[in-house]
Design an enzyme around this catalytic site. Structure first.
Site, PDB file in Angstrom:
ATOM      1  N   ASN B  69      57.311  85.130  45.336  1.00  0.00           N
ATOM      2  CA  ASN B  69      58.581  85.622  44.813  1.00  0.00           C
ATOM      3  C   ASN B  69      59.566  84.480  44.755  1.00  0.00           C
ATOM      4  O   ASN B  69      59.537  83.558  45.558  1.00  0.00           O
ATOM      5  CB  ASN B  69      59.121  86.767  45.670  1.00  0.00           C
ATOM      6  CG  ASN B  69      60.007  86.275  46.783  1.00  0.00           C
ATOM      7  OD1 ASN B  69      61.195  85.984  46.571  1.00  0.00           O
ATOM      8  ND2 ASN B  69      59.444  86.158  47.979  1.00  0.00           N
ATOM      9  N   GLY B  72      65.551  84.668  45.144  1.00  0.00           N
ATOM     10  CA  GLY B  72      66.702  83.790  45.304  1.00  0.00           C
ATOM     11  C   GLY B  72      67.922  84.478  45.890  1.00  0.00           C
ATOM     12  O   GLY B  72      69.048  84.273  45.446  1.00  0.00           O
ATOM     13  N   ASN B 128      68.706  83.032  58.458  1.00  0.00           N
ATOM     14  CA  ASN B 128      67.667  82.522  57.570  1.00  0.00           C
ATOM     15  C   ASN B 128      67.989  81.076  57.184  1.00  0.00           C
ATOM     16  O   ASN B 128      68.838  80.837  56.326  1.00  0.00           O
ATOM     17  CB  ASN B 128      67.596  83.446  56.347  1.00  0.00           C
ATOM     18  CG  ASN B 128      66.589  82.986  55.314  1.00  0.00           C
ATOM     19  OD1 ASN B 128      65.875  82.006  55.510  1.00  0.00           O
ATOM     20  ND2 ASN B 128      66.541  83.690  54.200  1.00  0.00           N
ATOM     21  N   CYS B 131      64.974  79.921  53.356  1.00  0.00           N
ATOM     22  CA  CYS B 131      64.672  80.481  52.037  1.00  0.00           C
ATOM     23  C   CYS B 131      64.248  79.370  51.089  1.00  0.00           C
ATOM     24  O   CYS B 131      64.998  78.428  50.857  1.00  0.00           O
ATOM     25  CB  CYS B 131      65.878  81.209  51.447  1.00  0.00           C
ATOM     26  SG  CYS B 131      65.526  81.829  49.791  1.00  0.00           S
ATOM     27  N   ASN B 193      58.964  82.340  57.454  1.00  0.00           N
ATOM     28  CA  ASN B 193      59.360  82.676  56.092  1.00  0.00           C
ATOM     29  C   ASN B 193      58.174  82.351  55.169  1.00  0.00           C
ATOM     30  O   ASN B 193      57.098  81.971  55.641  1.00  0.00           O
ATOM     31  CB  ASN B 193      60.619  81.874  55.713  1.00  0.00           C
ATOM     32  CG  ASN B 193      61.440  82.575  54.633  1.00  0.00           C
ATOM     33  OD1 ASN B 193      60.887  83.121  53.676  1.00  0.00           O
ATOM     34  ND2 ASN B 193      62.753  82.569  54.776  1.00  0.00           N
ATOM     35  N   GLY B 218      52.090  87.752  52.017  1.00  0.00           N
ATOM     36  CA  GLY B 218      50.908  88.608  51.936  1.00  0.00           C
ATOM     37  C   GLY B 218      49.810  88.114  52.867  1.00  0.00           C
ATOM     38  O   GLY B 218      49.972  87.090  53.542  1.00  0.00           O
ATOM     39  N   GLY B 245      52.283  88.113  56.367  1.00  0.00           N
ATOM     40  CA  GLY B 245      51.035  88.753  55.982  1.00  0.00           C
ATOM     41  C   GLY B 245      50.548  89.877  56.875  1.00  0.00           C
ATOM     42  O   GLY B 245      49.428  90.358  56.713  1.00  0.00           O
TER      43      GLY B 245
END
Lengths: 244, 303
Positions: B69, B72, B128, B131, B193, B218, B245
């Site tokens: 993904n 953003g 976070n 990212c 992350n 995942g 995952g």
């Protein structure tokens, strides 16, 4: 929204690269034409979102184009197999504002959800006019089905091999007076419909999706009323809110 | 009767299963699928000071055993998240939740964390610094020990609630970053992350994602996440929320044996909206199968 197993009754090629999938299962979550389902496929991590062509109690019809590995794998699924579906996803078309003679304009793989819409408009005593655009004759789908419903139907092909020669939008000039616009198809077609039609309408968009039910924000788009998720506040947007 | 409860920096959780930030909307969307009060907690979508649309679409791509993904950090801004969105969640969820804060400057992190700290219903502040989908922010704070320390220290000064730093796997030595966060005063760590990756579209011969790269999540990343939880548990004695995952009750047990006190579930929710529910319901059976009476008792048990 619902999650459940559906049994494949038939999965049949009906035109070049286009397949019709008939399924048996619980359709109670499907409330409006233009909504979609998200199908789990063996060997693929993400589900595949497909618009609903038509449905009744216990029965669901999907028509899809093979555009990649996922839909190609789906076309190999045989009758009797069971598929895990999320159903009743997205907002779908609102029938309320249609007026007496709404124009339904669709291109290629965007046509199937307009069939379910036309059927329900006719149930309400409306007289929908359908313009269905294709590249060529061998890609034609649902033309006879729209006519069998009793909807006035105009066919256009880019190469002139069936119906009028030209794009679906070129046929708008033959439409006469219409009360409203419902559109579904590739984005350049939607933009052309937006530019060439009068009055209000609803346009159905597509985008690559993660979940299909609003969890990941993968498919967001900008509208005049802020960001919307194509999978949840869409896929159908009001003409007036669209930003190209 | 097996005991599923755990405790994260003084906050009691009925079970260790927490939907991960960015894979669960603002939580209330899932109340349409099941009663979300069964969840240990919920991590809110990543939040910044100003509203953000995020990156252009396409921002989702698929791969074997996972997805990429490049959303953003789409969010309506900290005021709207702690206001409207949290209010909607509180109507359907009664336990403390985890705010997830991102920023483009140390000052922005400090501002947003201070607001979250003052907000009722927020139990933990997850910061976070990892990212991979934003430029000049996000991960750039989490890939160097100095800046990780700087953000942690700044946030620590304005927060009374537990602060968990969410770390990036896209580093040479995650233990070094974890140690810097501990020095800065972090109560705990969230890891990992997403891993930065990409896909190409053979028809266009260009990247699938408009942002070119995206974060991989995942089942594909589970072994990487597990290894990092293991290493950080040994190197830095701080509570860890393990993620990456996690898709089954067995994965939860494995993550906890490696050193996680609680576990977040991300991508699995996107494929199956009932993923967290099914994991929680299956946990007792898996515990019985492997002779585990209490989940608290297995944290770091593999070391």
């Amino acid at each position: 929204m619902n999650k459940g197993l559906f049994t494949v009754l038939e999965n049949k090629r009906i035109a070049e690269s286009v397949w019709r999938l008939e399924l048996e299962g619980d359709t109670a979550a499907i409330k409006r034409p233009g909504q979609f389902v998200n199908i789990e496929l063996e060997g693929f991590y993400l589900r595949r979102p497909l618009s609903v062509c038509d449905w009744e109690e216990g029965r669901l019809t999907l028509i899809y184009k093979t555009v990649g590995r996922g839909t190609e794998a789906l076309s190999g699924v045989e009758a009797g197999r069971r598929l895990d579906l999320l159903t009743g996803l997205g907002n779908g078309y609102e029938l309320e504002p249609s007026g007496a003679r709404p124009l339904l304009i669709g291109g290629g793989a965007g046509i199937p959800p307009l069939y379910g819409l036309a059927k329900r408009l006719l149930w309400q005593g409306k007289a929908p006019l359908a313009i269905l655009g294709f590249n060529r004759k061998r890609e034609l789908i649902l033309a006879e089905a729209f006519r069998a419903l009793g909807a006035e139907t105009i066919i256009a092909t880019a190469d002139g091999s069936a119906g009028l020669k030209g794009l679906a939008t070129d046929a708008v000039s033959c439409a006469g007076v219409y009360s409203y616009v419902y559109a579904c198809g590739p984005e350049p077609m939607l933009k052309a419909v937006y530019d060439k039609t009068e009055g209000s309408g609803q346009f159905s968009f597509e985008e690559r999706m993660g979940c299909g039910f609003g969890a990941c924000m993968g498919c967001s788009c900008k509208t005049k009323y802020g960001a919307k998720r194509i999978c949840r506040e869409g896929p159908v947007l009001e003409k007036e809110e669209i930003i190209w | 009767m097996v005991d599923l409860s755990v405790e994260l920096s003084g906050i009691a959780l009925d079970n260790p299963v927490i939907p991960a930030s960015g894979a669960f909307g603002y939580g209330y969307e899932f109340a349409e699928w099941y009663d979300i009060n069964i969840l240990g907690s919920i991590a809110l979508k990543g939040t910044t000071r100003e509203p953000r649309f995020g990156n252009d679409t396409p921002r989702i791509a698929e791969c074997a055993c996972g997805l990429l993904n490049s959303v953003g950090l789409q969010n309506p801004g900290i005021e709207a998240v702690l206001g409207q969105e949290l209010a909607k969640l509180k109507r359907v969820y009664s336990k403390p939740v985890i705010a997830n804060i991102s920023g483009f400057s140390v000052e922005e992190y400090r501002y947003c964390c201070a607001l979250a700290d003052r907000t009722e219903g927020i139990g933990i502040i997850e910061v976070n610094i990892s990212c991979p989908n934003v430029h000049d922010g996000g991960m750039s704070f989490g890939t160097k020990p100095e800046s990780a320390y700087e953000v942690t220290k700044a946030v620590r000064e304005v927060c009374g609630k537990p602060v968990y730093m969410k770390l990036s796997p896209n580093v040479a030595d995650i233990c070094e970053i974890a140690a810097a966060c501990r020095e800065g005063g972090a109560d705990g760590l969230s890891l990992i992350n997403t891993l930065m990756g990409m896909r190409l579209d053979l028809k266009t011969k260009k990247p699938v994602l408009a942002n070119k790269t995206g974060g991989l999540s995942g089942p594909a990343v589970f072994p990487v996440a597990l290894r990092m939880v293991w290493q950080v548990y040994e190197a830095v004695r701080l509570p860890i929320i393990g993620m990456g995952g996690v898709s089954s009750a067995e994965d939860v047990v494995e993550m906890m044996l490696a050193g996680a006190t609680a576990v977040q579930v991300g991508a699995a929710n996107l494929k199956n909206p009932y993923a967290c529910k099914e994991i929680i319901e299956r946990l007792p059976k898996v515990m019985e199968k492997y002779g585990i009476d209490s989940l608290k008792g297995i944290i770091g048990g593999a070391h």
